[in-house]
Motif scaffolding. Sequence first.
Motif, PDB file in Angstrom:
ATOM      1  N   ASN A 160       0.816  -1.197   0.000  1.00 54.91           N
ATOM      2  CA  ASN A 160       0.000   0.000   0.000  1.00 54.91           C
ATOM      3  C   ASN A 160       0.863   1.266   0.000  1.00 54.91           C
ATOM      4  OD1 ASN A 160      -2.612   0.950  -0.205  1.00 54.91           O
ATOM      5  ND2 ASN A 160      -2.813   1.254   1.979  1.00 54.91           N
ATOM      6  N   ASP A 161       2.152   1.139   0.292  1.00 63.28           N
ATOM      7  CA  ASP A 161       3.072   2.269   0.265  1.00 63.28           C
ATOM      8  C   ASP A 161       3.145   2.818  -1.160  1.00 63.28           C
ATOM      9  OD1 ASP A 161       5.249   4.002   0.266  1.00 63.28           O
ATOM     10  OD2 ASP A 161       6.653   2.551   1.102  1.00 63.28           O
ATOM     11  N   CYS A 162       2.850   4.094  -1.326  1.00 62.46           N
ATOM     12  CA  CYS A 162       2.784   4.652  -2.680  1.00 62.46           C
ATOM     13  C   CYS A 162       4.159   4.787  -3.331  1.00 62.46           C
ATOM     14  CB  CYS A 162       2.024   5.978  -2.689  1.00 62.46           C
ATOM     15  SG  CYS A 162       2.799   7.316  -1.791  1.00 62.46           S
ATOM     16  N   PHE A 163       5.226   4.456  -2.623  1.00 58.73           N
ATOM     17  CA  PHE A 163       6.570   4.463  -3.215  1.00 58.73           C
ATOM     18  C   PHE A 163       7.113   3.050  -3.421  1.00 58.73           C
ATOM     19  CE2 PHE A 163       6.182   8.691  -1.391  1.00 58.73           C
ATOM     20  CZ  PHE A 163       6.646   9.482  -2.434  1.00 58.73           C
ATOM     21  N   ASP A 164       6.292   2.023  -3.187  1.00 60.27           N
ATOM     22  CA  ASP A 164       6.721   0.627  -3.302  1.00 60.27           C
ATOM     23  C   ASP A 164       6.460   0.103  -4.720  1.00 60.27           C
ATOM     24  OD1 ASP A 164       7.650  -1.900  -2.723  1.00 60.27           O
ATOM     25  OD2 ASP A 164       5.760  -2.557  -1.811  1.00 60.27           O
ATOM     26  N   TRP A 165       7.211   0.635  -5.674  1.00 60.20           N
ATOM     27  CA  TRP A 165       7.119   0.218  -7.068  1.00 60.20           C
ATOM     28  C   TRP A 165       8.385   0.697  -7.777  1.00 60.20           C
ATOM     29  CZ3 TRP A 165       6.819   4.272 -10.678  1.00 60.20           C
ATOM     30  CH2 TRP A 165       6.555   5.532 -10.148  1.00 60.20           C
ATOM     31  N   HIS A 166       8.595   0.220  -8.997  1.00 61.26           N
ATOM     32  CA  HIS A 166       9.807   0.560  -9.744  1.00 61.26           C
ATOM     33  C   HIS A 166       9.442   1.239 -11.065  1.00 61.26           C
ATOM     34  CE1 HIS A 166      12.406  -1.651  -7.006  1.00 61.26           C
ATOM     35  NE2 HIS A 166      11.467  -2.591  -6.987  1.00 61.26           N
ATOM     36  N   VAL A 167      10.089   2.363 -11.334  1.00 59.82           N
ATOM     37  CA  VAL A 167       9.886   3.112 -12.577  1.00 59.82           C
ATOM     38  C   VAL A 167      10.200   2.204 -13.768  1.00 59.82           C
ATOM     39  CG1 VAL A 167      10.751   5.035 -13.979  1.00 59.82           C
ATOM     40  CG2 VAL A 167      10.375   5.348 -11.521  1.00 59.82           C
ATOM     41  N   GLY A 168       9.286   2.178 -14.730  1.00 58.49           N
ATOM     42  CA  GLY A 168       9.485   1.397 -15.946  1.00 58.49           C
ATOM     43  C   GLY A 168       9.112  -0.068 -15.828  1.00 58.49           C
ATOM     44  N   ILE A 169       8.856  -0.535 -14.625  1.00 58.01           N
ATOM     45  CA  ILE A 169       8.485  -1.945 -14.411  1.00 58.01           C
ATOM     46  C   ILE A 169       7.034  -2.063 -13.979  1.00 58.01           C
ATOM     47  CG2 ILE A 169       8.923  -3.994 -13.004  1.00 58.01           C
ATOM     48  CD1 ILE A 169      11.874  -3.147 -12.926  1.00 58.01           C
ATOM     49  N   HIS A 170       6.622  -1.216 -13.059  1.00 58.18           N
ATOM     50  CA  HIS A 170       5.264  -1.285 -12.511  1.00 58.18           C
ATOM     51  C   HIS A 170       4.402  -0.122 -12.980  1.00 58.18           C
ATOM     52  CE1 HIS A 170       7.527  -3.535  -9.285  1.00 58.18           C
ATOM     53  NE2 HIS A 170       6.600  -4.408  -9.656  1.00 58.18           N
ATOM     54  N   GLY A 171       3.152  -0.431 -13.243  1.00 60.55           N
ATOM     55  CA  GLY A 171       2.134   0.591 -13.353  1.00 60.55           C
ATOM     56  C   GLY A 171       1.576   0.792 -11.961  1.00 60.55           C
ATOM     57  N   ILE A 172       0.946   1.938 -11.733  1.00 60.67           N
ATOM     58  CA  ILE A 172       0.345   2.157 -10.422  1.00 60.67           C
ATOM     59  C   ILE A 172      -1.069   2.700 -10.562  1.00 60.67           C
ATOM     60  CG2 ILE A 172       2.464   2.402  -9.081  1.00 60.67           C
ATOM     61  CD1 ILE A 172       2.165   5.424  -9.255  1.00 60.67           C
ATOM     62  N   LEU A 173      -1.904   2.251  -9.659  1.00 59.19           N
ATOM     63  CA  LEU A 173      -3.281   2.712  -9.536  1.00 59.19           C
ATOM     64  C   LEU A 173      -3.397   3.344  -8.156  1.00 59.19           C
ATOM     65  CD1 LEU A 173      -6.355   2.790 -10.198  1.00 59.19           C
ATOM     66  CD2 LEU A 173      -6.470   0.483  -9.224  1.00 59.19           C
ATOM     67  N   ILE A 174      -3.819   4.612  -8.125  1.00 58.48           N
ATOM     68  CA  ILE A 174      -3.996   5.274  -6.834  1.00 58.48           C
ATOM     69  C   ILE A 174      -5.475   5.547  -6.590  1.00 58.48           C
ATOM     70  CG2 ILE A 174      -1.694   6.304  -6.777  1.00 58.48           C
ATOM     71  CD1 ILE A 174      -3.091   8.995  -7.555  1.00 58.48           C
ATOM     72  N   LYS A 175      -5.844   5.499  -5.301  1.00 55.70           N
ATOM     73  CA  LYS A 175      -7.201   5.805  -4.859  1.00 55.70           C
ATOM     74  C   LYS A 175      -7.080   6.589  -3.557  1.00 55.70           C
ATOM     75  CE  LYS A 175      -8.897   1.334  -6.499  1.00 55.70           C
ATOM     76  NZ  LYS A 175      -9.571   0.088  -6.094  1.00 55.70           N
TER      77      LYS A 175
END
Length: 96
Positions: free
Chosen positions: A1-16
Amino acid sequence: NDCFDWHVGIHGILIKFNCPVTQNYFNATFLPEISKQQNWTKTQTLEALIRKSGYEGSITNTFLLDIECTRYKSSKHHMKYDEYVKMVGEDPVGGK
């Protein structure tokens, strides 16, 4: 759920999230390639995504902690139109 727990160019993100003042609901998504194509950092990506959702309020560190964030991966596949028609069994534009 941490909004910084993803990698640029690898993950897409969905925010709510809900606006802290009005409680209006907002959401938005970027596919994995967007942040890489734009040469954005995670913070720049999140700020752009928050604005994409239509939210115009202040973006603080506390605000970011309350965002629900889902990361995901996607893939692209390429084929010619006639290959697609053969695969699905009909031409959606011109009939069978």
